[in-house]
Enzyme design. Structure first.
Site, mmCIF file in Angstrom:
data_model
loop_
_atom_site.group_PDB
_atom_site.id
_atom_site.type_symbol
_atom_site.label_atom_id
_atom_site.label_comp_id
_atom_site.label_asym_id
_atom_site.label_seq_id
_atom_site.Cartn_x
_atom_site.Cartn_y
_atom_site.Cartn_z
ATOM 1 N N GLU A 13 0.833 -1.215 0.000
ATOM 2 C CA GLU A 13 0.000 0.000 0.000
ATOM 3 C C GLU A 13 0.864 1.260 0.000
ATOM 4 O O GLU A 13 1.833 1.363 0.755
ATOM 5 C CB GLU A 13 -0.896 -0.016 1.238
ATOM 6 C CG GLU A 13 -1.803 1.193 1.377
ATOM 7 C CD GLU A 13 -2.665 1.134 2.635
ATOM 8 O OE1 GLU A 13 -3.592 1.946 2.764
ATOM 9 O OE2 GLU A 13 -2.387 0.263 3.496
ATOM 10 N N LYS A 61 -9.062 3.027 -2.630
ATOM 11 C CA LYS A 61 -9.420 2.419 -1.351
ATOM 12 C C LYS A 61 -10.698 3.029 -0.789
ATOM 13 O O LYS A 61 -10.833 4.247 -0.699
ATOM 14 C CB LYS A 61 -8.270 2.611 -0.351
ATOM 15 C CG LYS A 61 -8.473 1.922 0.993
ATOM 16 C CD LYS A 61 -7.231 2.105 1.872
ATOM 17 C CE LYS A 61 -7.371 1.391 3.207
ATOM 18 N NZ LYS A 61 -6.152 1.561 4.044
ATOM 19 N N CYS A 83 -5.605 -3.101 2.083
ATOM 20 C CA CYS A 83 -5.425 -3.143 3.537
ATOM 21 C C CYS A 83 -6.745 -3.320 4.305
ATOM 22 O O CYS A 83 -7.295 -4.410 4.354
ATOM 23 C CB CYS A 83 -4.697 -1.880 3.995
ATOM 24 S SG CYS A 83 -3.952 -2.016 5.646
#
Length: 356
Positions: free
Chosen positions: A81, A157, A197
């Site tokens: 990430e 994200k 994540c």
């Protein structure tokens, strides 16, 4: 004995031998053709220390890793990430904006060129600057390039984690059924989805990608800290996601300590992995810190692993029927009021904040 047999009997024996030989030849050929048609892909996951927060350092490491991956026979490569410019929670919103780049920037074109040069699909997480003129929005994104260097996906994200991410980044709004076909240099395609994540820690996103999008491989870049409770995600949550959704998972994390710009130190737990749909660890890094980045590789037997898993338990088929039957209706409620639902969590969080 054949010569002494009547003509009719001889013909019968000959026909039997012919049919048996034909059947065995056909069976042999079908198995060989099936083996040739089976989709197999070697993939690679990077794990190492956070790099200096510059695009120059990022692209140098990306090129070196692409070369190593290509030499190992890998066709897909994934980085952690915010690999570009590092995951530094001490950066201000302005500094994050300055390090961000548009999808069509020269830096991303350089990554595209690497993918094309090494005939390697690359999952490249970066701070994405919105392309609209005058916009100051930045997304925590992951671009995916095909082996021909073409952009096949760019995921933003959705589940931002903590105060820093929520203050510096805009949450993505992609529907979790947004999968894509990733063409490999070998000529096969893999149906992929991306989660970043914190996204993978919720069961619903992975389930949507598998059930609605048809994902067979999830690319999951992360920047996970070094605490025992956080190690639950790579060691417990990820295998569960793989099994319950019949998917392979590529999981890439940083390792070791990182000196942040404000003088503080960030710690990352490593534990990057490549998992099969039966939760088998095809490759797993540990928590030790190395001077040189690690490169995990594994071969995905895309059809065999999947077939073996659904033979044991067809989770998605059963889950689909349960949705149709309304068994999961409570999940669709806009205002859950369960004792351990959002209202209870808010009270607990408020209490924690007031005590600190």
């Amino acid at each position: 004995k054949l010569l002494a047999s009547p003509p009719v009997a001889l013909c019968s024996v000959s026909l039997t031998v012919h049919l048996r030989c034909t059947y065995r030849i056909e069976l042999f050929l079908s198995r060989q053709i099936g083996a040739m048609a089976a989709r197999v892909a070697t993939v690679a996951v990077w794990q190492g220390k956070c790099l200096p927060p510059t695009w120059e350092a990022t692209l140098i490491e990306a090129k070196e890793t692409a070369a190593r991956s290509s030499q190992s026979g890998a066709e897909v490569l994934l980085f952690p990430e915010l690999f570009a410019c590092s995951y530094d929670q001490s950066l201000s919103k302005k500094e994050v904006y300055e390090s961000s780049r548009c999808l069509q920037s020269e830096e991303l074109k350089a990554v595209s060129a690497l993918a094309k040069e090494f005939k390697l699909c690359i999952g490249f997480p970066y701070p994405e600057r919105a392309s609209e003129p005058g916009s100051m929005l930045v997304y925590n994104s992951c671009a995916v390039f095909s082996a021909a260097g073409e952009i096949v996906a760019n995921y933003r994200k959705v589940q931002l984690f903590g105060d820093w991410e929520n203050s510096c980044f805009e949450a993505g709004c992609e529907c979790y059924d947004s999968c894509f076909d990733l063409p490999l240099s070998s000529g096969i395609c893999i149906r992929c989805g991306i989660l970043i994540c914190f996204d993978i820690e919720f069961p619903e996103p992975a389930r949507c990608l598998a059930m609605q999008g048809g994902a067979e491989l999830l690319l999951v870049p992360t920047a996970l800290g070094h605490e025992k409770v956080k190690e639950t995600t790579p060691c417990r949550v990820l295998p569960t996601r793989a099994v319950e959704n019949h998917v392979f998972i590529m999981y890439s994390n940083f390792e070791g300590s990182f000196a942040q710009k404000n003088g503080g130190t960030a710690e990352f737990c490593g534990l990057s992995a490549i998992l099969a749909p039966n939760a088998e660890e095809l490759a797993r890094a540990d928590t030790t810190v190395s001077d040189e980045p690690k490169l995990l590789t594994a071969t995905l037997k895309l059809d065999c692993h999947y077939d073996d898993n659904i033979r044991r338990n067809p989770y998605l088929t059963v889950a689909s029927k349960h949705w149709e039957d309304g068994l999961y209706r409570p999940l669709a409620s806009a205002n859950p009021t369960e004792s351990r639902g959002p209202a209870r969590e808010k009270l607990a969080m408020d209490a924690l904040h007031s005590s600190t």
